[in-house]
Design a protein around this motif. Structure first.
Motif, PDB file in Angstrom:
ATOM      1  N   UNK A  82       0.826  -1.212   0.000  1.00 47.26           N
ATOM      2  CA  UNK A  82       0.000   0.000   0.000  1.00 47.26           C
ATOM      3  C   UNK A  82       0.861   1.264   0.000  1.00 47.26           C
ATOM      4  N   UNK A  83       2.148   1.131   0.259  1.00 50.62           N
ATOM      5  CA  UNK A  83       3.065   2.267   0.275  1.00 50.62           C
ATOM      6  C   UNK A  83       3.967   2.204  -0.948  1.00 50.62           C
ATOM      7  N   UNK A  87      11.588   1.977   1.371  1.00 52.81           N
ATOM      8  CA  UNK A  87      11.957   2.143   2.783  1.00 52.81           C
ATOM      9  C   UNK A  87      10.710   2.143   3.673  1.00 52.81           C
ATOM     10  N   UNK A  88       9.622   2.783   3.223  1.00 52.95           N
ATOM     11  CA  UNK A  88       8.378   2.756   3.991  1.00 52.95           C
ATOM     12  C   UNK A  88       7.806   1.340   4.037  1.00 52.95           C
ATOM     13  N   UNK A  89       7.890   0.619   2.935  1.00 50.43           N
ATOM     14  CA  UNK A  89       7.405  -0.758   2.904  1.00 50.43           C
ATOM     15  C   UNK A  89       8.143  -1.606   3.938  1.00 50.43           C
ATOM     16  N   UNK A  90       9.443  -1.449   4.016  1.00 49.40           N
ATOM     17  CA  UNK A  90      10.240  -2.221   4.975  1.00 49.40           C
ATOM     18  C   UNK A  90       9.855  -1.889   6.414  1.00 49.40           C
ATOM     19  N   UNK A  91       9.595  -0.607   6.689  1.00 50.87           N
ATOM     20  CA  UNK A  91       9.200  -0.199   8.036  1.00 50.87           C
ATOM     21  C   UNK A  91       7.807  -0.726   8.392  1.00 50.87           C
ATOM     22  N   UNK A  92       6.898  -0.735   7.417  1.00 49.15           N
ATOM     23  CA  UNK A  92       5.556  -1.281   7.639  1.00 49.15           C
ATOM     24  C   UNK A  92       5.647  -2.774   7.940  1.00 49.15           C
ATOM     25  N   UNK A  93       6.480  -3.498   7.213  1.00 52.91           N
ATOM     26  CA  UNK A  93       6.661  -4.928   7.473  1.00 52.91           C
ATOM     27  C   UNK A  93       7.190  -5.124   8.891  1.00 52.91           C
ATOM     28  N   UNK A 133      -8.107  -2.199   6.254  1.00 51.13           N
ATOM     29  CA  UNK A 133      -6.755  -2.525   5.799  1.00 51.13           C
ATOM     30  C   UNK A 133      -6.800  -3.556   4.673  1.00 51.13           C
ATOM     31  N   UNK A 134      -7.677  -3.305   3.720  1.00 47.58           N
ATOM     32  CA  UNK A 134      -7.881  -4.245   2.619  1.00 47.58           C
ATOM     33  C   UNK A 134      -6.854  -3.968   1.529  1.00 47.58           C
ATOM     34  N   UNK A 135      -6.185  -5.007   1.118  1.00 46.47           N
ATOM     35  CA  UNK A 135      -5.246  -4.937   0.003  1.00 46.47           C
ATOM     36  C   UNK A 135      -5.513  -6.131  -0.895  1.00 46.47           C
ATOM     37  N   UNK A 136      -5.644  -5.869  -2.184  1.00 44.35           N
ATOM     38  CA  UNK A 136      -5.782  -6.929  -3.179  1.00 44.35           C
ATOM     39  C   UNK A 136      -4.662  -6.707  -4.175  1.00 44.35           C
TER      40      UNK A 136
END
Length: 170
Positions: A82-83, A87-93, A133-136
């Motif tokens: 969703x990002x 770097x933001x993706x890694x922090x969200x994970x 928090x829906x992601x497809x």
């Protein structure tokens, strides 16, 4: 969030924020929480009639309750999409893999052809139900999100008629 954010959306956000309130949280999980909480400020949370959702896009046996760490990692990896920034993706994970399974929230993940392809969070509290928090992974359109929400609702062990209100956060 909409101006009058329903209490259930606030409860979900508070539950998630508390996931890293531990003795020694990582710096990355704290940063991930900050990024996540900033993102929900622009999310829309609105009351829905579940019978008005489009047909579900996933069969019952393609959706799983996240109840062990490997599925949590898959959930976090999907959510991170969703990002835009790596770097933001890694922090969200880092943030989302810290989740401890507890009420009032549950995580769900959908699979197509054996691959994780959709995820959502379900919150039940105060006689209300929230799908958020829906992601497809395909293209994450609002239509696909609504279809996956319908699939998740169909998978739930409880009937939506028992809730005073059902909400969708997109």
């Amino acid at each position: 969030m909409t101006e009058l954010t329903p209490n259930i959306c606030k409860a979900k956000n508070q539950w998630l924020a508390q996931q890293v309130d531990v003795e020694y949280p990582t710096k990355e999980s704290i940063e991930g929480r900050k990024i996540y909480l900033e993102s929900v400020e622009s999310a829309e949370c609105f009351k829905i009639d579940p019978t008005q959702l489009p047909s579900g896009s996933y069969a019952d046996d393609e959706i799983f309750l996240v109840d062990f760490h490997r599925l949590t990692v898959m959930f976090a990896l999907l959510q991170s999409q969703r990002w835009q920034s790596k770097s933001e993706q890694e922090l969200i994970v880092e943030f989302l893999t810290q989740i401890i399974y507890s009420e009032p929230c549950q995580l769900y993940i959908g699979f197509k052809n054996g691959e994780p392809s959709a995820a959502a969070m379900v919150t039940e509290t105060g006689g209300e139900l929230l799908i958020s928090d829906i992601i497809v992974a395909a293209n994450n359109s609002e239509s696909e999100k609504r279809q996956f929400a319908a699939s998740v609702i169909a998978k739930l062990p409880s009937d939506t008629d028992q809730f005073e209100a059902v909400y969708l956060e997109i």
